[in-house]
Motif scaffolding. Structure first.
Motif, PDB file in Angstrom:
ATOM      1  N   LYS A 154       0.830  -1.203   0.000  1.00  0.00           N
ATOM      2  CA  LYS A 154       0.000   0.000   0.000  1.00  0.00           C
ATOM      3  C   LYS A 154       0.875   1.268   0.000  1.00  0.00           C
ATOM      4  CE  LYS A 154      -4.342   1.136   2.168  1.00  0.00           C
ATOM      5  NZ  LYS A 154      -5.164   0.958   3.338  1.00  0.00           N
ATOM      6  N   ARG A 155       1.907   1.224   0.835  1.00  0.00           N
ATOM      7  CA  ARG A 155       2.825   2.367   0.891  1.00  0.00           C
ATOM      8  C   ARG A 155       3.490   2.578  -0.463  1.00  0.00           C
ATOM      9  NH1 ARG A 155       6.217   1.147   6.419  1.00  0.00           N
ATOM     10  NH2 ARG A 155       4.509   1.349   7.901  1.00  0.00           N
ATOM     11  N   ARG A 156       3.903   1.460  -1.080  1.00  0.00           N
ATOM     12  CA  ARG A 156       4.545   1.560  -2.403  1.00  0.00           C
ATOM     13  C   ARG A 156       3.618   2.272  -3.377  1.00  0.00           C
ATOM     14  NH1 ARG A 156       4.271  -3.260  -6.647  1.00  0.00           N
ATOM     15  NH2 ARG A 156       2.112  -2.807  -6.082  1.00  0.00           N
ATOM     16  N   ASP A 157       2.350   1.847  -3.406  1.00  0.00           N
ATOM     17  CA  ASP A 157       1.411   2.422  -4.366  1.00  0.00           C
ATOM     18  C   ASP A 157       1.237   3.924  -4.135  1.00  0.00           C
ATOM     19  OD1 ASP A 157       1.163  -0.050  -5.433  1.00  0.00           O
ATOM     20  OD2 ASP A 157      -0.748  -0.533  -4.469  1.00  0.00           O
ATOM     21  N   ILE A 158       1.137   4.320  -2.877  1.00  0.00           N
ATOM     22  CA  ILE A 158       0.947   5.747  -2.559  1.00  0.00           C
ATOM     23  C   ILE A 158       2.183   6.560  -2.946  1.00  0.00           C
ATOM     24  CG2 ILE A 158       0.774   7.339  -0.580  1.00  0.00           C
ATOM     25  CD1 ILE A 158      -1.248   5.194   0.565  1.00  0.00           C
ATOM     26  N   LEU A 159       3.352   6.025  -2.616  1.00  0.00           N
ATOM     27  CA  LEU A 159       4.579   6.763  -2.913  1.00  0.00           C
ATOM     28  C   LEU A 159       4.795   6.889  -4.433  1.00  0.00           C
ATOM     29  CD1 LEU A 159       7.022   8.138  -1.567  1.00  0.00           C
ATOM     30  CD2 LEU A 159       8.258   6.027  -1.865  1.00  0.00           C
ATOM     31  N   ILE A 160       4.597   5.786  -5.134  1.00  0.00           N
ATOM     32  CA  ILE A 160       4.805   5.813  -6.589  1.00  0.00           C
ATOM     33  C   ILE A 160       3.828   6.794  -7.240  1.00  0.00           C
ATOM     34  CG2 ILE A 160       4.527   4.419  -8.709  1.00  0.00           C
ATOM     35  CD1 ILE A 160       7.083   3.709  -7.330  1.00  0.00           C
ATOM     36  N   LYS A 161       2.579   6.734  -6.829  1.00  0.00           N
ATOM     37  CA  LYS A 161       1.578   7.631  -7.410  1.00  0.00           C
ATOM     38  C   LYS A 161       1.963   9.079  -7.134  1.00  0.00           C
ATOM     39  CE  LYS A 161      -3.356   8.458  -7.889  1.00  0.00           C
ATOM     40  NZ  LYS A 161      -3.202   9.894  -7.876  1.00  0.00           N
ATOM     41  N   GLY A 162       2.349   9.331  -5.880  1.00  0.00           N
ATOM     42  CA  GLY A 162       2.714  10.695  -5.478  1.00  0.00           C
ATOM     43  C   GLY A 162       3.873  11.235  -6.304  1.00  0.00           C
ATOM     44  N   MET A 208       3.644  14.297  -9.264  1.00  0.00           N
ATOM     45  CA  MET A 208       4.368  15.578  -9.226  1.00  0.00           C
ATOM     46  C   MET A 208       5.347  15.693 -10.397  1.00  0.00           C
ATOM     47  SD  MET A 208       7.110  15.234  -6.079  1.00  0.00           S
ATOM     48  CE  MET A 208       6.120  14.379  -4.894  1.00  0.00           C
ATOM     49  N   GLY A 209       5.306  14.701 -11.308  1.00  0.00           N
ATOM     50  CA  GLY A 209       6.140  14.767 -12.501  1.00  0.00           C
ATOM     51  C   GLY A 209       7.502  14.097 -12.348  1.00  0.00           C
ATOM     52  N   TRP A 210       7.711  13.418 -11.229  1.00  0.00           N
ATOM     53  CA  TRP A 210       8.968  12.687 -11.031  1.00  0.00           C
ATOM     54  C   TRP A 210       8.705  11.234 -11.445  1.00  0.00           C
ATOM     55  CZ3 TRP A 210      12.057  12.369  -5.733  1.00  0.00           C
ATOM     56  CH2 TRP A 210      13.265  11.703  -5.977  1.00  0.00           C
ATOM     57  N   GLU A 211       9.053  10.946 -12.684  1.00  0.00           N
ATOM     58  CA  GLU A 211       8.737   9.630 -13.259  1.00  0.00           C
ATOM     59  C   GLU A 211       9.470   8.509 -12.538  1.00  0.00           C
ATOM     60  OE1 GLU A 211       9.088   8.639 -17.508  1.00  0.00           O
ATOM     61  OE2 GLU A 211       8.161  10.626 -17.784  1.00  0.00           O
ATOM     62  N   THR A 212       8.691   7.570 -12.023  1.00  0.00           N
ATOM     63  CA  THR A 212       9.279   6.483 -11.227  1.00  0.00           C
ATOM     64  C   THR A 212       8.535   5.186 -11.494  1.00  0.00           C
ATOM     65  OG1 THR A 212       9.920   8.058  -9.505  1.00  0.00           O
ATOM     66  CG2 THR A 212       9.738   5.764  -8.834  1.00  0.00           C
ATOM     67  N   ASP A 213       9.303   4.117 -11.723  1.00  0.00           N
ATOM     68  CA  ASP A 213       8.681   2.808 -11.975  1.00  0.00           C
ATOM     69  C   ASP A 213       8.300   2.131 -10.661  1.00  0.00           C
ATOM     70  OD1 ASP A 213       9.065   3.132 -14.681  1.00  0.00           O
ATOM     71  OD2 ASP A 213      11.061   2.206 -14.632  1.00  0.00           O
ATOM     72  N   TRP A 242      13.687   2.755  -6.405  1.00  0.00           N
ATOM     73  CA  TRP A 242      14.953   3.180  -7.000  1.00  0.00           C
ATOM     74  C   TRP A 242      14.607   4.046  -8.193  1.00  0.00           C
ATOM     75  CZ3 TRP A 242      19.871   3.293  -5.712  1.00  0.00           C
ATOM     76  CH2 TRP A 242      20.880   3.276  -6.674  1.00  0.00           C
ATOM     77  N   THR A 243      14.992   5.305  -8.113  1.00  0.00           N
ATOM     78  CA  THR A 243      14.537   6.199  -9.178  1.00  0.00           C
ATOM     79  C   THR A 243      15.603   7.234  -9.533  1.00  0.00           C
ATOM     80  OG1 THR A 243      12.735   7.682  -9.834  1.00  0.00           O
ATOM     81  CG2 THR A 243      13.331   7.732  -7.517  1.00  0.00           C
TER      82      THR A 243
END
Ligand SMILES: Cc1ncc(COP(=O)(O)O)c(C=O)c1O
Length: 380
Positions: free
Chosen positions: A293-301, A305-310, A319-320
């Motif tokens: 759940k934390r992963r999903d929230i962090l990745i979406k966030g 904000m325009g910081w592309e992260t897989d 890792w981004t």
């Protein structure tokens, strides 16, 4: 030995704390979740029994090795001989380092992923006067070493390879076909693989991580209770696999350490025995759902904000690449510490980690949201 890269960050953190800045630590890969109660209760009961207070054996008590062997049977379908193919280690780190002591002579080549867990190159290879050969983990190769790019000369000279999937710091996973290819190379060029697998249970989206030993038993695998059961401070793990390699590790260990406290081995065995199939038992599943759940929230966030992260399918690390325009990973991390968000600069995992940062999912959701707000202010 190289200087401790994180010393500068530690110093900065201290300064910020003194200034009263609230720090959100997303740097270190250590659980904020507690050890399951079932395990803690066992630990307390077992610690009260006088014979559990004596010296243990460094290879692990029979009941412990039995539970490790059993776990490998139910989890990976492996039949291990607890007397010859299993040993206790004082956390995976000790096993990763001491395996080199057992086998690496001066100038021996050790294949090490980079970015990677720093112990492979330093605490293991260099402390044995071995020669680390860096295998870059590049985004374009899905953070898998390009084994075909390593020269025949190096492969012929290599004695040992460290491999770690699910991977720290990249969060990458290794397809089984890839692992088979590496195992074929190891056979062709006569080196052995130390498969460092502490994140085997740390997977998301129904992905189930394999054991390298399911492909071939000529190698060894190291795992530990640290990440599986939120037991980083307990220092208990295991190494399993090829009996000649395991006996080398046991021999070294018997000269150096006196083993993991018996009551801790009992507590870990209790956790391992909760596994009834390859499916994670409730005590593990519960924490993995929280991290997912934390992963999903962090990745979406970050992406919002325009910081592309897989999105990684495993580990508690994101890792981004650092945002465009940032000078390097250390400078970017310093900038974020000014607003109280602590990340790990990629350079801390080796030269091929430059240009990246690692974000650990080790804070509750409210704190992750707060960190996202602060990050956005810095990168906008
Ligand atoms: C890749 C890797 N290997 C080994 C370890 C060692 O873990 P422990 O010694 O707690 O079992 C870690 C810990 O973070 C890790 O990330």
């Amino acid at each position: 030995m190289p200087p401790y890269i994180f010393a500068e960050i530690e110093q900065l953190k201290l300064e910020k704390k003194k200034q009263g800045i609230d720090l959100i630590p997303l740097g270190i890969g250590d659980h904020d979740l507690p050890t399951p109660e079932l395990i803690l209760n066992e630990l307390v009961e077992q610690a009260k029994i006088p014979e559990n207070q004596n010296y243990p054996t460094s290879m692990g008590e029979e009941f412990f090795r039995e539970s490790v062997a059993r776990w490998h049977k139910v989890r990976f379908g492996l039949d291990l001989d607890l007397n010859r193919e299993v040993t206790n280690v004082l956390g995976g780190k000790e096993g990763v380092a001491n395996i080199a002591r057992a086998f690496i002579n001066p100038r021996d080549i050790v294949l090490c992923p980079n970015p990677g867990y720093p112990v492979y190159e330093n605490g293991a290879t260099k402390l044995c006067d071995g020669n680390p050969y860096v295998m870059p983990l590049k985004k374009e190769n899905n953070f898998l070493p390009d084994i075909e790019a390593i020269s025949t000369k190096i492969l012929k000279k290599a004695k040992m390879m460290y491999l770690n999937y699910p991977n720290n710091p990249t969060g990458a996973i290794a397809p089984i076909e890839y692992l088979k290819k590496v195992v074929d190379y190891a056979e062709d060029y006569n080196f052995f693989i130390v498969y460092d697998n502490p994140y085997s249970e740390f997977t998301f989206d129904d992905y189930v991580a394999p054991s390298l030993l399911q492909i071939n038993r000529d190698h060894i695998e190291i795992n530990s209770a640290s990440k599986i059961f939120c037991m980083t401070g307990f220092r208990c793990g295991w190494a399993v696999g090829n009996e000649i390699i395991i006996s080398g590790l046991r021999k070294i260990k018997s000269q150096i350490d006196s083993g993991c406290p018996i009551f801790i081995q009992k507590a870990v065995a209790k956790g391992l025995n909760e596994y009834k199939s390859e499916k994670r038992p409730e005590i593990v599943e519960k924490s993995m759902k929280i991290y997912e759940k934390r992963r999903d929230i962090l990745i979406k966030g970050l992406n919002d904000m325009g910081w592309e992260t897989d999105k990684p399918q495993a580990t508690f690390y994101i890792w981004t690449q650092i945002p465009e325009g940032e000078v390097n990973s250390m400078e970017f991390v310093k900038k974020l510490i000014n607003v109280g968000v602590v990340l790990t600069p990629g350079i801390g995992f080796g030269e091929y980690g430059e240009g990246f940062v690692r974000i650990a999912l080790t804070q509750p959701i409210e704190r992750i949201r707060e960190a996202l707000e602060r990050i956005e202010k810095v990168i906008k």
